[in-house]
Each structure stands twice: as C-alpha cells, then as structure tokens.
Design a protein around this motif. Structure first.
Motif, PDB file in Angstrom:
ATOM      1  N   VAL A 118      -5.003  -4.589  16.413  1.00  0.00           N
ATOM      2  CA  VAL A 118      -4.025  -4.965  15.562  1.00  0.00           C
ATOM      3  C   VAL A 118      -3.011  -5.508  16.423  1.00  0.00           C
ATOM      4  O   VAL A 118      -2.524  -5.139  17.640  1.00  0.00           O
TER       5      VAL A 118
ATOM      6  N   MET B  68      -0.371  -5.810   6.492  1.00  0.00           N
ATOM      7  CA  MET B  68      -1.682  -6.204   6.361  1.00  0.00           C
ATOM      8  C   MET B  68      -2.379  -6.103   5.383  1.00  0.00           C
ATOM      9  O   MET B  68      -1.795  -5.155   4.130  1.00  0.00           O
ATOM     10  N   SER B  69      -3.256  -7.114   4.831  1.00  0.00           N
ATOM     11  CA  SER B  69      -4.186  -6.907   3.727  1.00  0.00           C
ATOM     12  C   SER B  69      -5.213  -5.785   3.781  1.00  0.00           C
ATOM     13  O   SER B  69      -5.199  -5.014   4.757  1.00  0.00           O
TER      14      SER B  69
ATOM     15  N   ASP C 294      -8.396  -5.804   3.432  1.00  0.00           N
ATOM     16  CA  ASP C 294      -9.399  -6.224   4.288  1.00  0.00           C
ATOM     17  C   ASP C 294      -9.046  -6.310   5.908  1.00  0.00           C
ATOM     18  O   ASP C 294     -10.124  -5.740   6.590  1.00  0.00           O
ATOM     19  N   ASN C 295      -7.875  -6.621   6.330  1.00  0.00           N
ATOM     20  CA  ASN C 295      -7.630  -6.510   7.561  1.00  0.00           C
ATOM     21  C   ASN C 295      -7.495  -4.884   7.833  1.00  0.00           C
ATOM     22  O   ASN C 295      -7.786  -4.699   9.148  1.00  0.00           O
TER      23      ASN C 295
ATOM     24  N   GLN D 274     -10.682  -3.512   8.399  1.00  0.00           N
ATOM     25  CA  GLN D 274     -11.602  -4.044   9.729  1.00  0.00           C
ATOM     26  C   GLN D 274     -10.824  -3.318  10.869  1.00  0.00           C
ATOM     27  O   GLN D 274     -11.524  -2.865  11.876  1.00  0.00           O
ATOM     28  N   ALA D 275      -9.517  -3.140  10.883  1.00  0.00           N
ATOM     29  CA  ALA D 275      -9.001  -2.524  12.025  1.00  0.00           C
ATOM     30  C   ALA D 275      -9.507  -1.092  11.963  1.00  0.00           C
ATOM     31  O   ALA D 275      -9.459  -0.333  13.301  1.00  0.00           O
TER      32      ALA D 275
END
Length: 64
Positions: free
Chosen positions: A2, A47-48, A50-51, A54-55
């Motif tokens: 991140v 953040m979104s 999706d992000n 992923q993080a």
C-alpha cells in the motif's frame, strides 16, 4: 503493498509499514500505516474495494 502520501516528508507514493485495512462508517475502505521514509508519521490512504482486497491478499492486516 500500500502506498500513500506522507505530510511530514512531503513524499508521494511512499510505501506504508504495517498497513491495516479498515472500513469507514460510510462503507469506503482506507489503509492506515506508518511512513517507511521518516519512520514516525502515521499515514492514511483511501482506496477502492478491489484495491483493499488486493492489499489484504498481499499481506496487509484486515480490521473490519
């Protein structure tokens, strides 16, 4: 991992140490961590979904 903006060292795209993904009261996601350059400043990045997912897959701590 991140990345965010540090207000002390004025650096953009700095990677966070020990990022923690949390959910806001309005349903958004944000990451909280410590600046890896100056090692003292708390950072925050919106953040979104999706992000955020992923993080979490990449190793960030989930707190919601």
């Amino acid at each position: 991992m991140v990345k965010g903006y540090c207000v002390v060292c004025k650096a953009k795209g700095v990677e966070m140490k020990n990022p923690e993904i949390c959910q806001t009261s309005r349903g958004g996601y944000m990451a909280k961590g410590i600046c890896s350059k100056c090692n003292k400043t708390k950072m925050c990045a919106m953040m979104s979904k999706d992000n955020a997912e992923q993080a979490i897959k990449d190793g960030a701590k989930k707190s919601f």
